[in-house]
Design a protein around this motif. Structure first.
Motif, PDB file in Angstrom:
ATOM      1  N   VAL A  24       0.836  -1.205   0.000  1.00 32.62           N
ATOM      2  CA  VAL A  24       0.000   0.000   0.000  1.00 32.62           C
ATOM      3  C   VAL A  24       0.868   1.251   0.000  1.00 32.62           C
ATOM      4  CG1 VAL A  24      -1.578   1.375   1.418  1.00 32.62           C
ATOM      5  CG2 VAL A  24      -2.014  -1.066   1.082  1.00 32.62           C
ATOM      6  N   ARG A  25       1.875   1.266   0.860  1.00 27.17           N
ATOM      7  CA  ARG A  25       2.737   2.449   0.994  1.00 27.17           C
ATOM      8  C   ARG A  25       3.512   2.739  -0.288  1.00 27.17           C
ATOM      9  NH1 ARG A  25       4.794   5.690   5.007  1.00 27.17           N
ATOM     10  NH2 ARG A  25       6.997   6.281   4.912  1.00 27.17           N
ATOM     11  N   LYS A  26       3.961   1.690  -0.959  1.00 21.90           N
ATOM     12  CA  LYS A  26       4.790   1.869  -2.141  1.00 21.90           C
ATOM     13  C   LYS A  26       3.991   2.038  -3.439  1.00 21.90           C
ATOM     14  CE  LYS A  26       8.873  -0.654  -0.495  1.00 21.90           C
ATOM     15  NZ  LYS A  26       9.737  -1.845  -0.711  1.00 21.90           N
ATOM     16  N   SER A  27       2.785   1.489  -3.481  1.00 17.04           N
ATOM     17  CA  SER A  27       2.073   1.392  -4.752  1.00 17.04           C
ATOM     18  C   SER A  27       1.024   2.474  -4.983  1.00 17.04           C
ATOM     19  CB  SER A  27       1.403   0.007  -4.862  1.00 17.04           C
ATOM     20  OG  SER A  27       2.347  -1.032  -4.744  1.00 17.04           O
ATOM     21  N   PHE A  28       0.414   2.973  -3.913  1.00 20.36           N
ATOM     22  CA  PHE A  28      -0.684   3.923  -4.072  1.00 20.36           C
ATOM     23  C   PHE A  28      -0.161   5.343  -3.928  1.00 20.36           C
ATOM     24  CE2 PHE A  28      -3.906   0.622  -2.295  1.00 20.36           C
ATOM     25  CZ  PHE A  28      -3.739  -0.125  -3.458  1.00 20.36           C
ATOM     26  N   GLY A  29      -0.462   6.184  -4.920  1.00 21.10           N
ATOM     27  CA  GLY A  29       0.058   7.545  -4.900  1.00 21.10           C
ATOM     28  C   GLY A  29      -0.829   8.535  -4.184  1.00 21.10           C
ATOM     29  N   HIS A  30      -2.146   8.357  -4.248  1.00 26.60           N
ATOM     30  CA  HIS A  30      -3.077   9.311  -3.643  1.00 26.60           C
ATOM     31  C   HIS A  30      -3.134   9.097  -2.141  1.00 26.60           C
ATOM     32  CE1 HIS A  30      -6.932  11.195  -2.562  1.00 26.60           C
ATOM     33  NE2 HIS A  30      -6.708  11.978  -3.603  1.00 26.60           N
ATOM     34  N   PRO A  31      -2.886  10.137  -1.320  1.00 29.03           N
ATOM     35  CA  PRO A  31      -2.865   9.965   0.144  1.00 29.03           C
ATOM     36  C   PRO A  31      -4.153   9.378   0.699  1.00 29.03           C
ATOM     37  CG  PRO A  31      -1.957  12.096  -0.469  1.00 29.03           C
ATOM     38  CD  PRO A  31      -2.533  11.505  -1.721  1.00 29.03           C
ATOM     39  N   GLY A  32      -5.297   9.828   0.189  1.00 25.75           N
ATOM     40  CA  GLY A  32      -6.564   9.308   0.688  1.00 25.75           C
ATOM     41  C   GLY A  32      -6.743   7.834   0.385  1.00 25.75           C
ATOM     42  N   THR A  33      -6.389   7.444  -0.840  1.00 24.06           N
ATOM     43  CA  THR A  33      -6.478   6.032  -1.222  1.00 24.06           C
ATOM     44  C   THR A  33      -5.535   5.191  -0.390  1.00 24.06           C
ATOM     45  OG1 THR A  33      -7.014   6.679  -3.496  1.00 24.06           O
ATOM     46  CG2 THR A  33      -6.281   4.415  -3.158  1.00 24.06           C
ATOM     47  N   LYS A  34      -4.328   5.705  -0.182  1.00 22.33           N
ATOM     48  CA  LYS A  34      -3.335   5.011   0.624  1.00 22.33           C
ATOM     49  C   LYS A  34      -3.834   4.828   2.062  1.00 22.33           C
ATOM     50  CE  LYS A  34       0.836   6.137  -0.309  1.00 22.33           C
ATOM     51  NZ  LYS A  34       2.169   6.807  -0.407  1.00 22.33           N
ATOM     52  N   GLY A  35      -4.425   5.881   2.610  1.00 25.29           N
ATOM     53  CA  GLY A  35      -4.949   5.798   3.976  1.00 25.29           C
ATOM     54  C   GLY A  35      -6.089   4.819   4.098  1.00 25.29           C
ATOM     55  N   ASP A  36      -7.026   4.852   3.133  1.00 23.40           N
ATOM     56  CA  ASP A  36      -8.157   3.925   3.165  1.00 23.40           C
ATOM     57  C   ASP A  36      -7.694   2.476   3.084  1.00 23.40           C
ATOM     58  OD1 ASP A  36      -9.846   6.080   3.309  1.00 23.40           O
ATOM     59  OD2 ASP A  36     -10.450   6.014   1.204  1.00 23.40           O
ATOM     60  N   ALA A  37      -6.700   2.228   2.222  1.00 26.63           N
ATOM     61  CA  ALA A  37      -6.205   0.867   2.056  1.00 26.63           C
ATOM     62  C   ALA A  37      -5.510   0.373   3.318  1.00 26.63           C
ATOM     63  CB  ALA A  37      -5.256   0.803   0.859  1.00 26.63           C
ATOM     64  N   SER A  38      -4.754   1.255   3.991  1.00 28.78           N
ATOM     65  CA  SER A  38      -4.088   0.861   5.233  1.00 28.78           C
ATOM     66  C   SER A  38      -5.107   0.530   6.319  1.00 28.78           C
ATOM     67  CB  SER A  38      -3.164   1.987   5.706  1.00 28.78           C
ATOM     68  OG  SER A  38      -2.110   2.202   4.801  1.00 28.78           O
ATOM     69  N   GLU A  39      -6.132   1.357   6.439  1.00 32.58           N
ATOM     70  CA  GLU A  39      -7.191   1.084   7.405  1.00 32.58           C
ATOM     71  C   GLU A  39      -7.800  -0.292   7.152  1.00 32.58           C
ATOM     72  OE1 GLU A  39     -10.155   4.119   7.350  1.00 32.58           O
ATOM     73  OE2 GLU A  39      -8.664   5.736   7.398  1.00 32.58           O
ATOM     74  N   LYS A  40      -8.030  -0.597   5.865  1.00 29.28           N
ATOM     75  CA  LYS A  40      -8.662  -1.865   5.507  1.00 29.28           C
ATOM     76  C   LYS A  40      -7.799  -3.048   5.942  1.00 29.28           C
ATOM     77  CE  LYS A  40     -10.894  -4.083   1.525  1.00 29.28           C
ATOM     78  NZ  LYS A  40     -10.147  -5.353   1.463  1.00 29.28           N
ATOM     79  N   VAL A  41      -6.473  -2.925   5.811  1.00 29.39           N
ATOM     80  CA  VAL A  41      -5.585  -4.011   6.230  1.00 29.39           C
ATOM     81  C   VAL A  41      -5.735  -4.274   7.730  1.00 29.39           C
ATOM     82  CG1 VAL A  41      -3.179  -4.727   6.493  1.00 29.39           C
ATOM     83  CG2 VAL A  41      -3.916  -3.610   4.371  1.00 29.39           C
ATOM     84  N   TRP A  42      -5.700  -3.213   8.531  1.00 26.70           N
ATOM     85  CA  TRP A  42      -5.822  -3.373   9.982  1.00 26.70           C
ATOM     86  C   TRP A  42      -7.209  -3.876  10.379  1.00 26.70           C
ATOM     87  CZ3 TRP A  42      -1.619  -3.683  12.694  1.00 26.70           C
ATOM     88  CH2 TRP A  42      -0.483  -2.968  12.319  1.00 26.70           C
ATOM     89  N   LEU A  43      -8.243  -3.330   9.726  1.00 23.82           N
ATOM     90  CA  LEU A  43      -9.605  -3.761  10.045  1.00 23.82           C
ATOM     91  C   LEU A  43      -9.796  -5.242   9.752  1.00 23.82           C
ATOM     92  CD1 LEU A  43     -11.702  -0.746   8.722  1.00 23.82           C
ATOM     93  CD2 LEU A  43     -11.629  -1.552  11.080  1.00 23.82           C
ATOM     94  N   GLU A  44      -9.283  -5.697   8.618  1.00 26.45           N
ATOM     95  CA  GLU A  44      -9.447  -7.103   8.265  1.00 26.45           C
ATOM     96  C   GLU A  44      -8.709  -8.017   9.251  1.00 26.45           C
ATOM     97  OE1 GLU A  44      -8.380  -7.726   4.195  1.00 26.45           O
ATOM     98  OE2 GLU A  44     -10.200  -6.766   3.438  1.00 26.45           O
TER      99      GLU A  44
END
Length: 241
Positions: A24-44
């Motif tokens: 997520v940190r390396k691949s996603f450029g948009h900060p909001g998208t990156k943040g949403d994806a990180s949240e999803k990892v922890w939530l799952e």
């Protein structure tokens, strides 16, 4: 025939979380998208491995006086005894009495993010929580004392060198009871926890931090007990306002 390995299973759980957060940190450029994806990892992670009496979601928390918290990235809340959780237009709203823990999810930990996480945690802990006496066959038990709401921060990396050194402790020590961070994970480096018995932080570097954090959270939730009996009528009063 290959043998089962508990060590490999537990290591694999952490490795999967770290790999996903790193991608997520390396691949996603948009900060909001990156943040949403990180949240999803922890939530799952929490949705999969916490006991079923707990659920985890991104949510706002509300109290019976109509006060709302800020949006919280990860709310761990009761689903066994909570009488209602609101879902409306993609938003989740949880009554304050149902909350066990709240976490802010970020890409990296630093002093600014620690302060931001404390602000989010404080917005939940300041909410009013009800607790009713509990009826039973022989009479009534007194109202259950309110459980402490755990607060913390979840990241992949650290902006400090060393990652979990004095700078981290100095930033964490700036908190008060109302906004203190009790537990946090920096998946690439380790996790930290607050020791109530001597009011200091313990840092656990290395190992398999995501798995170790999960076990520490479950352990602390076990000692939290059960959420109080919510006064539903206090919320129902808003029907006539």
């Amino acid at each position: 025939m290959s043998e089962w390995s508990l060590s490999q299973l537990l290591s694999g759980l952490h490795d999967d979380i770290q790999r996903r957060l790193e991608t997520v940190r390396k691949s996603f450029g948009h900060p909001g998208t990156k943040g949403d994806a990180s949240e999803k990892v922890w939530l799952e992670l929490l949705q999969t491995y916490l006991p079923q009496r707990y659920q985890a979601a991104t949510a706002h928390v509300v109290d019976s006086r109509g006060v709302f918290s800020q949006q919280i990235d990860v709310v761990v809340f009761d689903r066994q005894y909570s009488p209602f959780i609101f879902h409306y237009e993609g938003q989740t709203i949880i009554p304050a009495e149902s909350v066990y823990a709240v976490f802010e999810a970020k890409q990296a930990i630093n002093a600014s993010q620690v302060n931001y996480a404390r602000e989010k945690v404080g917005s939940v802990r300041r909410l009013h929580r009800t607790s009713l006496p509990i009826p039973h066959a022989g009479g009534t038990y007194p109202a259950k004392p309110l459980i402490p709401i755990l607060g913390g921060i979840l990241t992949f990396e650290s902006d400090w060198t060393p990652a979990l050194g004095d700078s981290l402790i100095e930033a964490l020590d700036g908190g008060q009871d109302g906004d203190r961070l009790d537990l946090g994970c920096v998946a690439a480096h380790g996790y930290f926890s607050f020791r109530q018995q001597d009011s200091r932080y313990e840092v656990h570097a290395g190992g398999k931090p995501a798995t170790a954090f999960l076990f520490k959270l479950i352990s602390q939730l076990q000692f939290s007990g059960t959420v109080p009996m919510i006064d539903v009528q206090a919320y129902a009063e808003w029907l006539s306002k």
